[in-house]
Design a protein around this motif. Structure first.
Motif, PDB file in Angstrom:
ATOM      1  N   ASP A  73     -36.492  14.852  24.446  1.00  0.00           N
ATOM      2  CA  ASP A  73     -35.615  15.497  25.189  1.00  0.00           C
ATOM      3  C   ASP A  73     -34.302  15.318  25.878  1.00  0.00           C
ATOM      4  OD1 ASP A  73     -35.293  18.272  26.395  1.00  0.00           O
ATOM      5  OD2 ASP A  73     -36.452  17.024  27.556  1.00  0.00           O
ATOM      6  N   THR A  74     -33.593  15.875  26.355  1.00  0.00           N
ATOM      7  CA  THR A  74     -31.776  14.950  26.831  1.00  0.00           C
ATOM      8  C   THR A  74     -31.741  15.705  27.595  1.00  0.00           C
ATOM      9  OG1 THR A  74     -31.737  13.747  24.966  1.00  0.00           O
ATOM     10  CG2 THR A  74     -29.884  14.728  26.439  1.00  0.00           C
ATOM     11  N   THR A  75     -31.921  16.328  28.876  1.00  0.00           N
ATOM     12  CA  THR A  75     -30.503  16.229  29.821  1.00  0.00           C
ATOM     13  C   THR A  75     -29.556  16.185  30.473  1.00  0.00           C
ATOM     14  OG1 THR A  75     -32.672  17.464  30.384  1.00  0.00           O
ATOM     15  CG2 THR A  75     -30.991  17.830  32.031  1.00  0.00           C
ATOM     16  N   ASN A  76     -28.197  17.078  30.412  1.00  0.00           N
ATOM     17  CA  ASN A  76     -26.736  16.252  31.337  1.00  0.00           C
ATOM     18  C   ASN A  76     -26.809  17.504  32.561  1.00  0.00           C
ATOM     19  OD1 ASN A  76     -25.708  14.887  28.991  1.00  0.00           O
ATOM     20  ND2 ASN A  76     -26.122  16.494  27.407  1.00  0.00           N
TER      21      ASN A  76
ATOM     22  N   VAL B   8     -33.833  16.199  41.751  1.00  0.00           N
ATOM     23  CA  VAL B   8     -34.921  15.458  41.265  1.00  0.00           C
ATOM     24  C   VAL B   8     -35.380  16.675  39.920  1.00  0.00           C
ATOM     25  CG1 VAL B   8     -37.197  16.687  42.044  1.00  0.00           C
ATOM     26  CG2 VAL B   8     -35.749  16.086  43.786  1.00  0.00           C
ATOM     27  N   TRP B   9     -36.521  15.606  39.130  1.00  0.00           N
ATOM     28  CA  TRP B   9     -35.894  15.731  37.721  1.00  0.00           C
ATOM     29  C   TRP B   9     -37.477  15.380  37.048  1.00  0.00           C
ATOM     30  CZ3 TRP B   9     -35.490  11.928  33.237  1.00  0.00           C
ATOM     31  CH2 TRP B   9     -34.968  12.370  31.675  1.00  0.00           C
ATOM     32  N   HIS B  10     -38.272  15.999  37.334  1.00  0.00           N
ATOM     33  CA  HIS B  10     -39.384  16.240  36.848  1.00  0.00           C
ATOM     34  C   HIS B  10     -39.836  15.334  37.374  1.00  0.00           C
ATOM     35  CE1 HIS B  10     -39.037  17.251  32.984  1.00  0.00           C
ATOM     36  NE2 HIS B  10     -38.129  16.280  32.557  1.00  0.00           N
ATOM     37  N   GLY B  11     -40.248  15.768  38.688  1.00  0.00           N
ATOM     38  CA  GLY B  11     -40.904  15.117  40.087  1.00  0.00           C
ATOM     39  C   GLY B  11     -39.949  13.807  40.379  1.00  0.00           C
TER      40      GLY B  11
ATOM     41  N   LEU C  35     -42.927  11.131  29.314  1.00  0.00           N
ATOM     42  CA  LEU C  35     -43.937  12.494  29.806  1.00  0.00           C
ATOM     43  C   LEU C  35     -45.099  12.863  28.844  1.00  0.00           C
ATOM     44  CD1 LEU C  35     -40.638  15.104  29.829  1.00  0.00           C
ATOM     45  CD2 LEU C  35     -41.210  13.697  31.860  1.00  0.00           C
ATOM     46  N   VAL C  36     -46.404  12.675  29.995  1.00  0.00           N
ATOM     47  CA  VAL C  36     -47.287  13.294  29.581  1.00  0.00           C
ATOM     48  C   VAL C  36     -47.367  14.247  29.095  1.00  0.00           C
ATOM     49  CG1 VAL C  36     -50.381  12.621  29.877  1.00  0.00           C
ATOM     50  CG2 VAL C  36     -48.327  10.725  31.067  1.00  0.00           C
ATOM     51  N   SER C  37     -48.133  14.371  28.034  1.00  0.00           N
ATOM     52  CA  SER C  37     -49.086  15.573  26.901  1.00  0.00           C
ATOM     53  C   SER C  37     -49.526  16.468  27.972  1.00  0.00           C
ATOM     54  CB  SER C  37     -48.962  15.594  25.993  1.00  0.00           C
ATOM     55  OG  SER C  37     -49.076  16.963  25.008  1.00  0.00           O
ATOM     56  N   THR C  38     -49.702  17.676  28.267  1.00  0.00           N
ATOM     57  CA  THR C  38     -50.315  18.370  28.741  1.00  0.00           C
ATOM     58  C   THR C  38     -50.943  19.239  28.134  1.00  0.00           C
ATOM     59  OG1 THR C  38     -48.768  19.898  29.128  1.00  0.00           O
ATOM     60  CG2 THR C  38     -48.977  18.326  31.143  1.00  0.00           C
ATOM     61  N   THR C  39     -50.871  19.578  26.590  1.00  0.00           N
ATOM     62  CA  THR C  39     -51.808  19.843  25.708  1.00  0.00           C
ATOM     63  C   THR C  39     -52.737  19.574  24.751  1.00  0.00           C
ATOM     64  OG1 THR C  39     -49.908  19.513  24.551  1.00  0.00           O
ATOM     65  CG2 THR C  39     -49.721  21.759  25.662  1.00  0.00           C
ATOM     66  N   GLY C  40     -53.125  18.194  24.780  1.00  0.00           N
ATOM     67  CA  GLY C  40     -53.667  17.311  24.094  1.00  0.00           C
ATOM     68  C   GLY C  40     -52.591  16.976  22.843  1.00  0.00           C
ATOM     69  N   GLY C  41     -51.271  17.418  23.140  1.00  0.00           N
ATOM     70  CA  GLY C  41     -50.876  16.794  22.242  1.00  0.00           C
ATOM     71  C   GLY C  41     -50.187  15.198  22.319  1.00  0.00           C
ATOM     72  N   CYS C  42     -49.258  14.146  21.532  1.00  0.00           N
ATOM     73  CA  CYS C  42     -48.328  12.812  22.302  1.00  0.00           C
ATOM     74  C   CYS C  42     -47.640  13.457  22.675  1.00  0.00           C
ATOM     75  CB  CYS C  42     -47.949  12.785  20.712  1.00  0.00           C
ATOM     76  SG  CYS C  42     -48.945  11.967  19.603  1.00  0.00           S
ATOM     77  N   ASP C  43     -46.794  12.666  23.878  1.00  0.00           N
ATOM     78  CA  ASP C  43     -45.959  12.567  24.658  1.00  0.00           C
ATOM     79  C   ASP C  43     -44.589  12.476  24.550  1.00  0.00           C
ATOM     80  OD1 ASP C  43     -48.084  11.542  26.709  1.00  0.00           O
ATOM     81  OD2 ASP C  43     -48.037  10.042  26.828  1.00  0.00           O
TER      82      ASP C  43
ATOM     83  N   LEU D  71     -40.431  11.762  25.359  1.00  0.00           N
ATOM     84  CA  LEU D  71     -39.486  10.490  25.598  1.00  0.00           C
ATOM     85  C   LEU D  71     -38.220  11.402  25.562  1.00  0.00           C
ATOM     86  CD1 LEU D  71     -39.367   7.818  26.134  1.00  0.00           C
ATOM     87  CD2 LEU D  71     -37.853   7.533  23.559  1.00  0.00           C
ATOM     88  N   ALA D  72     -37.751  11.595  27.645  1.00  0.00           N
ATOM     89  CA  ALA D  72     -37.046  12.065  27.800  1.00  0.00           C
ATOM     90  C   ALA D  72     -35.950  11.304  28.638  1.00  0.00           C
ATOM     91  CB  ALA D  72     -37.524  12.917  29.008  1.00  0.00           C
ATOM     92  N   THR D  73     -34.523  11.952  28.479  1.00  0.00           N
ATOM     93  CA  THR D  73     -33.375  11.588  28.844  1.00  0.00           C
ATOM     94  C   THR D  73     -32.372  12.220  29.931  1.00  0.00           C
ATOM     95  OG1 THR D  73     -33.096  10.342  27.168  1.00  0.00           O
ATOM     96  CG2 THR D  73     -31.472   9.824  27.903  1.00  0.00           C
ATOM     97  N   LEU D  74     -31.860  11.434  31.008  1.00  0.00           N
ATOM     98  CA  LEU D  74     -31.291  12.748  32.076  1.00  0.00           C
ATOM     99  C   LEU D  74     -29.847  11.208  31.958  1.00  0.00           C
ATOM    100  CD1 LEU D  74     -30.600  14.019  34.456  1.00  0.00           C
ATOM    101  CD2 LEU D  74     -31.116  12.593  35.643  1.00  0.00           C
ATOM    102  N   ASN D  75     -28.870  12.401  31.873  1.00  0.00           N
ATOM    103  CA  ASN D  75     -27.383  11.512  32.339  1.00  0.00           C
ATOM    104  C   ASN D  75     -26.913  12.989  33.040  1.00  0.00           C
ATOM    105  OD1 ASN D  75     -26.888  10.398  29.716  1.00  0.00           O
ATOM    106  ND2 ASN D  75     -26.993  12.715  28.338  1.00  0.00           N
TER     107      ASN D  75
END
Length: 874
Positions: A456-459, A470-473, A486-494, A496-500
């Protein structure tokens, strides 16, 4: 100087006064002073003293003195007073001196001595008495007393007489006391006494024998003799008595026999005591019989060997001692073995018999295994994953062989219960196989699934004053690119998030302002400011862009100041300042408006008002000192007078007040009671050492009236006290009346009275008892630490000292511990074995994995234990 005229004792001086007025007229008057001139001392005549006897009282000595009469060339009606000196002398002869003094005026003296004799009393010396035996007759007691001789410092030829008291005492100890008495020529009495002590005893001693010790079966004659107790003797009168004994022959039948000892003792008065003690023992040479253990048996390894209880019987011992020992022999494979139990029976006389039984243990059951449940993982950075351990158990074997193979997305294999390691994305299968040491086998399998990550990517672009972003706390304050998982909260895999992140700067503006102090507060962007300085404000944007950082540089010009300090007298008020009147002292402030366009001036007035000065004169004079002159004016009556004195220096005037008191001659009486050690008593500079009433006229030393003073003097003797103290050495210093004493001896102190009475002469007889000592020498092994000594732990070798408080009321004990610590022994075994030789047996324990093992072997010889190390290699 006007001449003095007269003769004999009467003389006079005449003063003539003259005055001439402005026209030459002359006036005169005279005044005459008459007085007495006398330089010849009075003469005192004393009548003879009367005799006194031995050891007179103070009243008898006073009564023995004569009476005094006085003659003088000028004065009449004179009376002599006297003072008595202290009693002085040595040996038997003492004296007291009286001094007679005329009063008032010139002094004459005459000494009269009176001699008398006295001594505390004669001394009686008695020779030593002779001993008497037990139960003596009255005549024997009388003969045993010594003889008396008398010495006296004054009298000679004195002889003592005696009286004998009754026989007194209780128990065994009795006595008769003789008292000698003698009286000297002065009636002093001396006494001495002597006591004869003896024993009255008709009671026999009592023998107490300690319990005998046990003897074994079939004892020798020496063992029987050693088993008897020891005898102690108590007696109502005698001490130090010792009992003797005789032993009888051995008697008995069957298993039971005995020997008897008879004790006897005689006390100092011939009384005889006796006691008897018997030793019993067994004679037995036949061993016990063992039965009831059954035949040898075989069992499976899941069962525990159970041996029967042996039955033991004996001819003489109803309860022989039975013990057993087990010997285990390994079987053909681990977990199997043969165990043999041997019973040993011993009777009370040491006769021994044995019996044995064998049980064989076999193994035919496979191991029990539990596979880990199926495992599902998301990818890890190193592709390594932890698989739960395989659970393995076996009913018999202590050592098992574990193999596993991996198939599917990942291939491989290994040994042991841990299959953790690298796994590929996808599904893999782990197959486990376990074989015990006797060849029995069990298998099972576990599925392992590895899944993939999400991206996942955020600009973002923000203004500088919106930081931190503040980004993801997590806060971010610098532009850049950031990555987090980001650790999964639904039981799936984590994920990998990117912030520009981009950051825009703020706008700026500056204002410079200068104002006078009385123009404050200064208003800037709607806010008031009253202090010079630099201020920063952020102005919110009204257009949607970034905010503006505004700066104010504020300078404040102070007002001008002036100060006026003025001091005036009270009659110079009001004081005019800047056109305003001021009638009270204080500090006043006025603001003067500027006439030039600059800042205003703050003016201060410090006004001080001095009052008129005042003075007060308190005068006390005798009637013969009038008139009293005050500021040049005469005053002859008591009262209060007021006068105003004009200033001669330019300052304020003074209001003066005179309080005049006229006093008659004074009188005083002193009632004094003093202790003997406070003599001589000093009264108006003169010493007084005898009780009585004394009169003196005291001339004024302050300009006041004279005083007729009377002294009533009483003298009290000192008190005495004695303290006998015995203390232990560690109780020093001994505190007595607040003072420390560290050495035995006799000490004398004078104790000041706390109640107003006389002091006390106190005596201390101090005895010091030494402390007891004890020493403990201890040697222990390192694994026996800490060593406990008197309740305290010690872990290092050395010498330790402790003071043990007495539990009996006596002195404490200084105890010393000399502690030696011996290290443990060590041994190392290096063993290399093949896998099929496992388990490796070391000191009775099986080991199936390579490694280093440490065991502590308990000593079998009474020495220290051994720390043993095994280095096992496969």
């Amino acid at each position: 100087m006007v001449p003095e005229v007269g003769s004999g004792c009467s003389f006079s001086v005449t003063r003539t006064w003259t005055v001439t007025d402005a026209c030459g007229n002359i006036g005169t008057t005279t005044q005459t002073i008459t007085f007495t001139r006398d330089t010849q001392a009075p003469v005192i005549t004393v009548t003879p003293s009367t005799p006194v006897g031995c050891n007179p009282t103070a009243a008898a000595i006073t009564a023995a003195f004569g009476t005094a009469s006085v003659t003088d060339n000028c004065s009449t009606g004179l009376t002599a007073t006297f003072t008595d000196g202290p009693e002085v002398g040595s040996g038997c002869t003492f004296s007291l001196t009286r001094t007679d003094v005329t009063t008032p005026g010139n002094i004459g003296t005459l000494l009269k001595d009176h001699i008398y004799k006295g001594y505390p009393g004669p001394v009686i010396t008695v020779t030593a008495s002779t001993p008497v035996g037990c139960n003596p007759a009255a005549a024997a007691i009388t003969t045993a007393f010594g003889t008396a001789s008398v010495t006296d410092n004054c009298s000679t030829g004195l002889t003592a007489t005696f009286t004998d008291g009754p026989e007194v005492g209780s128990g065994c100890s009795f006595s008769v006391t003789r008292t000698w008495t003698v009286t000297d020529a002065c009636g002093n009495i001396g006494t001495a006494s002597q006591t004869i002590t003896f024993t009255r005893d008709a009671q026999a001693p009592v023998i107490t024998v300690t319990p005998s010790s046990l003897v074994g079966c079939n004892p020798t004659a020496a063992a029987i003799t050693a088993a008897f107790g020891t005898a102690s003797v108590t007696d109502n009168c005698s001490t130090g008595l010792t009992a003797t004994f005789t032993d009888g022959p051995e008697v008995g039948s069957g298993c039971s026999f005995s020997v008897t000892r008879t004790w006897t003792v005689t006390d100092a008065c011939g009384n005889v005591g006796a006691a008897i003690q018997t030793i019993t023992f067994t004679r037995d040479t036949q061993a016990p019989m063992i039965s009831g253990i059954g035949a040898d048996t075989t069992i499976n390894c899941t069962a525990s060997p159970v041996f029967p209880t042996a039955i033991v019987t004996d001819l003489c011992d109803a309860s022989p001692v039975v013990v057993f020992s087990d010997v285990t022999t390994p079987g053909t494979c681990p977990g199997t073995y043969i165990i043999t139990r041997t019973w040993t029976a011993t009777d009370a006389c040491g006769n021994i018999s044995t019996a044995a039984k064998t049980i064989t243990v076999s193994d035919n059951q496979p191991p029990v295994i539990v596979c880990p449940p199926a495992q599902v993982f998301c990818p890890s950075p190193l592709n390594t994953y932890t698989i739960p351990l395989l659970t393995v158990s076996d009913a018999c074997s202590g050592v098992m062989t574990v193999l596993y193979t991996i198939t599917g997305a990942t291939t491989g294999g290994g040994t042991g219960v841990n299959a953790s390691g690298v796994y590929n994305i996808g599904v893999s299968t782990i197959t486990w196989q376990v074989t015990d040491s006797c060849g029995n086998t069990a298998t099972c399998s576990t599925l392992v699934t590895i899944n993939s990550l999400i991206h996942d990517t955020t600009n973002v672009s923000v203004c500088a004053n919106q930081l931190p972003y503040v980004w993801h706390g997590t806060p971010y304050s610098s532009a850049g690119t950031y990555n987090i998982t980001l650790v999964s909260t639904t039981g799936g895999c984590d994920t990998l998030a990117t912030l520009n992140l981009s950051i825009n700067p703020l706008f700026t503006s500056t204002t410079n302002a200068i104002v006078c102090a009385n123009q404050l507060p200064y208003i800037w962007h709607g806010n008031p400011y009253s202090l010079a300085g630099t201020y920063i404000d952020t102005l919110l944007s009204t257009t949607g862009g970034c905010d503006t950082v505004a700066t104010l540089n504020l300078a404040i010009t102070p007002l001008f100041t002036s100060t006026t300090n003025v001091t005036v007298c009270a009659n110079q008020l009001p004081y005019i300042w800047h056109g305003n009147p001021y009638g009270s002292a204080g500090t006043y402030i006025d603001t003067l408006l500027s006439t030039t366009g600059g800042c205003d001036t703050v003016a201060t007035l410090n006004l001080t008002i001095n009052p008129l000065f005042t003075s007060t004169t308190n005068a006390i004079v005798c009637a013969n000192q009038l008139p009293y002159i005050w500021h040049g004016n005469p005053y002859s009556l008591a009262g209060t007078y007021v006068d105003t004195l004009l200033s001669t220096t330019g300052g304020c005037d003074t209001v003066a007040t005179l309080n005049l008191t006229i006093s008659p001659l004074f009188t005083s009486t002193t009632n004094a009671t003093v202790c003997a050690n406070q003599l001589p008593y000093i009264w108006h500079g003169n010493p007084y050492s005898l009780g009585g009433t004394y009169v003196d006229t005291l001339l004024s030393t302050t300009g006041g009236c004279d005083t007729v003073a009377t002294l009533n003097l009483t003298i009290n003797p000192l008190f005495t006290s004695t303290t006998n103290a015995t203390v232990c050495a560690n109780q020093l210093p001994y505190i007595w009346h607040g003072n420390p004493y560290g050495s035995a001896g006799t000490y004398v102190d004078t104790l000041l009275s706390t109640t107003g009475g006389c002091d006390t002469v106190a005596t201390l007889n101090l005895t010091i008892s030494p402390l007891f000592t004890s020493t403990t020498n201890a040697t222990v092994c390192a694994n026996q630490l800490p060593y406990i000594w008197h309740g305290n732990p010690y872990s290092l070798a050395g010498t330790y000292v402790d003071t043990l408080l007495s539990t009996t009321g006596g002195c404490d004990t200084v105890a010393t511990l000399n502690l030696t610590i011996n290290p443990l022994f060590t041994s190392t075994t290096n063993a290399t074995v093949c896998a099929n030789q496992l388990p490796y047996i070391w000191h009775g324990n099986p080991y199936s994995l390579a490694g280093t093992y440490v065991d502590t072997l308990v000593s079998t010889t009474g020495g220290c234990d051994t720390v043993a190390t095994l280095n096992l290699v496969q």
